[in-house]
Design a protein around this motif. Sequence first.
Motif, PDB file in Angstrom:
ATOM      1  N   TRP A  61       0.832  -1.384   0.035  1.00 38.34           N
ATOM      2  CA  TRP A  61       0.027   0.345  -0.293  1.00 38.34           C
ATOM      3  C   TRP A  61       0.910   1.391  -0.140  1.00 38.34           C
ATOM      4  O   TRP A  61       0.764   2.360  -0.589  1.00 38.34           O
ATOM      5  N   ALA A  62       2.215   1.380   0.519  1.00 38.98           N
ATOM      6  CA  ALA A  62       2.747   2.406   1.321  1.00 38.98           C
ATOM      7  C   ALA A  62       3.644   2.735  -0.864  1.00 38.98           C
ATOM      8  O   ALA A  62       3.639   4.146  -1.176  1.00 38.98           O
ATOM      9  N   PHE A  63       4.138   1.584  -1.316  1.00 33.26           N
ATOM     10  CA  PHE A  63       4.561   1.948  -3.155  1.00 33.26           C
ATOM     11  C   PHE A  63       2.920   2.803  -3.528  1.00 33.26           C
ATOM     12  O   PHE A  63       3.850   3.169  -4.416  1.00 33.26           O
ATOM     13  N   PHE A 110       0.462   3.984  -2.387  1.00 33.44           N
ATOM     14  CA  PHE A 110       0.098   5.182  -2.245  1.00 33.44           C
ATOM     15  C   PHE A 110       0.852   7.139  -2.681  1.00 33.44           C
ATOM     16  O   PHE A 110       0.415   7.592  -3.234  1.00 33.44           O
ATOM     17  N   GLY A 111       2.561   6.139  -2.462  1.00 34.81           N
ATOM     18  CA  GLY A 111       3.682   7.185  -4.010  1.00 34.81           C
ATOM     19  C   GLY A 111       2.606   7.562  -5.244  1.00 34.81           C
ATOM     20  O   GLY A 111       3.095   8.077  -5.480  1.00 34.81           O
ATOM     21  N   TRP A 125      -4.156   4.267   1.833  1.00 36.01           N
ATOM     22  CA  TRP A 125      -3.306   4.320   3.684  1.00 36.01           C
ATOM     23  C   TRP A 125      -2.177   3.027   4.241  1.00 36.01           C
ATOM     24  O   TRP A 125      -3.467   2.819   4.271  1.00 36.01           O
ATOM     25  N   PRO A 126      -1.496   2.981   4.297  1.00 36.64           N
ATOM     26  CA  PRO A 126      -0.362   2.092   4.952  1.00 36.64           C
ATOM     27  C   PRO A 126      -1.071   1.474   5.572  1.00 36.64           C
ATOM     28  O   PRO A 126      -1.295   0.005   5.939  1.00 36.64           O
ATOM     29  N   LEU A 149       8.243   4.275   3.904  1.00 41.02           N
ATOM     30  CA  LEU A 149       8.097   5.404   3.020  1.00 41.02           C
ATOM     31  C   LEU A 149       9.327   5.138   1.837  1.00 41.02           C
ATOM     32  O   LEU A 149       9.474   6.155   1.528  1.00 41.02           O
ATOM     33  N   SER A 164       7.035   4.575  -1.119  1.00 44.36           N
ATOM     34  CA  SER A 164       6.334   5.327  -0.936  1.00 44.36           C
ATOM     35  C   SER A 164       7.678   6.709  -2.258  1.00 44.36           C
ATOM     36  O   SER A 164       6.439   7.146  -3.051  1.00 44.36           O
TER      37      SER A 164
END
Length: 297
Positions: A99-101, A103-104, A241-242, A277, A280
């Motif tokens: 999800w972080a990937f 999100f970015g 949102w991760p 992070l 992201s």
Amino acid sequence: MKHIWLFLKGLAMGAADVVPGVSGGTIAFVTGIYTELLDSIKSIGPQALGVWRRQGLRAFWQHINGTFLLVLGSGILLALLTLARGIHYLLLNYPVWVWAFFFGLILASSWHVGKEIRRWRLPELAFLLAGAALAAWISLASPTQIEATPLIVFIAGSVAICAMILPGISGSFILLLMGLYEPILGAVKAFDLATMGLFACGAALGLTLFSRLLSWLLHHYHHAMFALLTGFMLGSLVKVWPWKETLLTRLNSKGEVVPFIQGNILPSLSAETGLALLLSVVGFTLVIGLERIAKAR
């Protein structure tokens, strides 16, 4: 080389469409093929059949931009058939990092789409807020459970494909809200031709009708639609949102306990958060890189 790049874009679109919360339309937009994709799909219809009768198969193929659709569609189909299992595994075992990937990726995509509007005025801001509110509401809606009958699968295909070609609105997430994500993904993984065929027929109908409307809006209300699409992307960040806490679980088709309803929380200081992070930033940078490659080409 041009067709190889187009095939890779199709792979990226197919991979994105597997993930609830990420839209293949976003990938099409970032890679610079969104308008051509809509116009090509829109060209398939009675007029194209008339071209076939009067001028032959070659003219028909050129009229519908057939090579473009075939190469791109092949990439999307290959990704859906081969990457579904891998992405599903990553979502189950490394959800924060996945999800972080994305999100970015979506954050950069919204910035990319917003740049198309050279002057932001009150109407554009209103459409931006409306799009963000709608996408956030869809993202926060509680999933339901609907039996996957043949008619429901057909209807689900029609609805999901409309979301898949909208940047920021995920067709996979619409399926999740309907309680059909697991059955459809399971049919793809098991190569269930009957279910896949029904879903594809519904998708073809929905795509044919909705692409005409969307293409017309983009050509006649350019800034308003770009503002709305930017809002869709920003609103969908609520879904991707991760860091989440699980409020309710369910049993999937394999009898495994998986999250059903989740709420967003703030991250804690840890190595996992640091890597998330970093991913992201990688997703954000990837979009910027794709944008520059598209401009260069």
